[in-house]
Each structure stands twice: as structure tokens, then as C-alpha cells.
Design an enzyme around this catalytic site. Structure first.
Site, PDB file in Angstrom:
ATOM      1  N   LYS A  41       1.275   4.617  -2.540  1.00  0.00           N
ATOM      2  CA  LYS A  41       0.925   5.958  -2.073  1.00  0.00           C
ATOM      3  C   LYS A  41       2.131   6.898  -2.088  1.00  0.00           C
ATOM      4  O   LYS A  41       1.980   8.098  -2.362  1.00  0.00           O
ATOM      5  CB  LYS A  41       0.298   5.876  -0.684  1.00  0.00           C
ATOM      6  CG  LYS A  41      -1.021   5.103  -0.656  1.00  0.00           C
ATOM      7  CD  LYS A  41      -2.035   5.659  -1.650  1.00  0.00           C
ATOM      8  CE  LYS A  41      -3.380   4.961  -1.565  1.00  0.00           C
ATOM      9  NZ  LYS A  41      -4.379   5.549  -2.486  1.00  0.00           N
ATOM     10  N   TYR A  53       0.829  -1.201   0.000  1.00  0.00           N
ATOM     11  CA  TYR A  53       0.000   0.000   0.000  1.00  0.00           C
ATOM     12  C   TYR A  53       0.867   1.256   0.000  1.00  0.00           C
ATOM     13  O   TYR A  53       0.636   2.198  -0.770  1.00  0.00           O
ATOM     14  CB  TYR A  53      -0.910  -0.020   1.223  1.00  0.00           C
ATOM     15  CG  TYR A  53      -1.954   1.064   1.271  1.00  0.00           C
ATOM     16  CD1 TYR A  53      -3.055   1.038   0.422  1.00  0.00           C
ATOM     17  CD2 TYR A  53      -1.856   2.101   2.196  1.00  0.00           C
ATOM     18  CE1 TYR A  53      -4.025   2.026   0.486  1.00  0.00           C
ATOM     19  CE2 TYR A  53      -2.816   3.100   2.268  1.00  0.00           C
ATOM     20  CZ  TYR A  53      -3.901   3.050   1.413  1.00  0.00           C
ATOM     21  OH  TYR A  53      -4.867   4.041   1.477  1.00  0.00           O
TER      22      TYR A  53
END
Length: 268
Positions: A159, A155
């Protein structure tokens, strides 16, 4: 350079991942300020419900596909003649330690979270620059794009990439004195359904686990208003959780200390 849109009345906006959570809240806030909004989402049933509730057009879109993002943009331009605001918000998550993540997990998150934003920037930015007098692009990242943490390997990779892309394009737009601004949204915990992202994962048949909703989680509606404010003000960094500053500073301090240590070693 700060480039914002002081009055959102009549502005044409498109919001991906707009059927629920942060995307829905952003769309709602833009509508309340007078914008003409189209929402997009990969989940047809949720999109139909959201578009009906908001009273706006909805377009089924898989943001990992450049062709589908282009079709979305064409739909908005055909309807309104231009695009002023694009919110590249669609995202997915699988929070797990690195040794429990597969290569397919990485590909899935990179395809949606990072390629989805790249596709959006590639398609929407030139349209906004050529059709709008004042434009803005919002890219949804996460607090995981400016600090690291356990179980955020895949993740966080996506990001951090969204933050880097937005910062770089901001510099490039300023260099050419563009009338379009960009901002990156870096929220911490927000009430949403991202914990059930795998319901829309190709080939998956997951069991719903329920959304992550710990005590003190921020309502998506609050984030929607913050984003609308930031578009008006032209903010590069769109922050929703100021209490996260200490952890971001701690990361930056470790980096700064490493540079200081390197200088000392070279000076020996």
C-alpha cells in the site's frame, strides 16, 4: 494542479475488484451518477452476481496478469470506444506479524495489490489520455499506505507502494499539463470481504474466517460516494476516515524529528 471530472454522465469507467465491497460500492455510485461501468473481478461467481445486480458488463480478470488487464481494457474500448475512468481497486490481505509471513505471502500480496495497480496504470492511463477528453484514475491503497502498524508488514509494503506510485504519476501528469488526474484511496476499516482474501489465492484451500467487522466500521457505500465525489473534485488523496489523522501526524512527526536531530548532530 487539480484535474477532475465535474460531470460523470456518460463517462466510461472500469472498476477492478468490482464484485464486492469497496469496488462494488464505487461502481454503484458511478452508475448512479450516469457513468457507463464495466466491473472486473477474479471470482467468477461473485462477478456474475454483481454484474447482474448492477446491470453492467463483468469481465473475469486477474489483475496480477498484465495480459488479462490488457484484455479487460480491450473489451471496454471495443464496447464503448474509449475509457474515461479507471479504478484499480482489486486487493488482498493477510494480516499477520512479520515472523509469521512467508515469502509466498509477500509475493501474493505484491502481485495483486502492487503489480495489479502497476498493470492497471500501465494499461489504462495511456488509453485514457488518448481517448478521453477528461479522465481520471483511482488507485486503492489503504491507511496502511501512510502509516505503519503491527501485523501490516506485507500489506503495508504494497500500500505504501501504491501511494508512492500515485503521487509520482500525479506530479508527472501535472508537469505535462495532462487532462487526466489521479487519486489514491486511503481508507481505514471498511465493511468488506477482504478478510477472506485467501479464498481466491492460487493453490490455497482456506477456511473462511468471516469478514473483519468491528464496531464503528464504515459502510462500503459511504466510501463509494466519497470516491465518486473525489473524481468530480480531482482529489489526489481520497480520505474516508478523518479520525485517522492523529496517527498519520504522529508518523510524520517522528520523521521530522529525525531530520531535526540530524541537523543538530551535523552542527556540532
Amino acid at each position: 494542479m487539480t484535474v477532475g471530472i465535474s460531470d460523470l454522465t456518460g463517462k466510461v469507467a472500469v472498476v477492478t475488484g468490482g464484485a464486492a465491497g469497496i469496488g462494488y460500492a464505487i461502481a454503484s455510485s458511478l452508475i448512479a451518477r450516469g457513468a457507463e461501468v464495466t466491473i472486473a473481478d477474479v471470482e467468477r461467481s461473485a462477478l456474475e452476481s454483481a454484474s447482474s445486480a448492477l446491470g453492467v458488463a463483468g469481465v473475469v480478470t486477474d489483475v496480477s496478469s498484465a495480459e488479462e488487464v490488457r484484455a479487460l481494457a480491450d473489451c471496454v474500448v471495443n464496447r464503448h470506444g474509449r475509457i474515461d475512468i479507471a479504478v484499480n481497486n482489486a486487493g488482498v490481505a493477510k494480516i499477520a506479524p512479520f515472523d509469521q509471513l512467508t515469502l509466498d505471502d509477500f509475493r501474493w500480496m505484491i502481485d495483486v495489490n502492487l503489480w495489479g495497480v502497476i498493470n492497471g496504470m500501465n494499461v489504462f492511463l495511456p488509453i485514457i489520455e488518448s481517448t478521453s477528453t477528461h479522465g481520471y484514475v483511482v488507485n486503492t491503497a489503504s491507511i496502511a499506505g501512510v502509516r505503519t502498524g503491527p501485523s501490516l508488514a506485507a500489506y503495508g509494503v504494497t500500500k505504501f507502494g501504491v501511494v508512492a506510485l500515485t503521487e509520482t504519476v500525479s506530479d508527472e501528469l501535472a508537469h505535462r499539463d495532462s487532462h487526466v488526474g489521479v487519486g489514491v484511496l486511503v481508507p481505514a476499516m471498511v465493511r468488506s470481504n477482504i478478510a477472506n482474501s485467501e479464498r481466491n489465492r492460487p493453490g490455497a484451500n482456506p477456511t473462511r474466517t468471516g469478514p473483519m467487522q468491528p464496531a464503528g466500521i464504515l459502510a462500503a457505500e459511504v466510501v463509494g460516494e466519497i470516491v465518486a465525489d473525489s473524481i468530480e473534485h480531482g482529489d489526489l488523496y481520497i480520505v474516508t476516515h478523518p479520525d485517522s489523522l492523529a496517527s498519520v501526524r504522529a508518523r510524520h512527526r517522528r520523521i521530522e524529528d529525525a531530520f531535526v536531530d540530524a541537523g543538530r548532530r551535523l552542527a556540532r
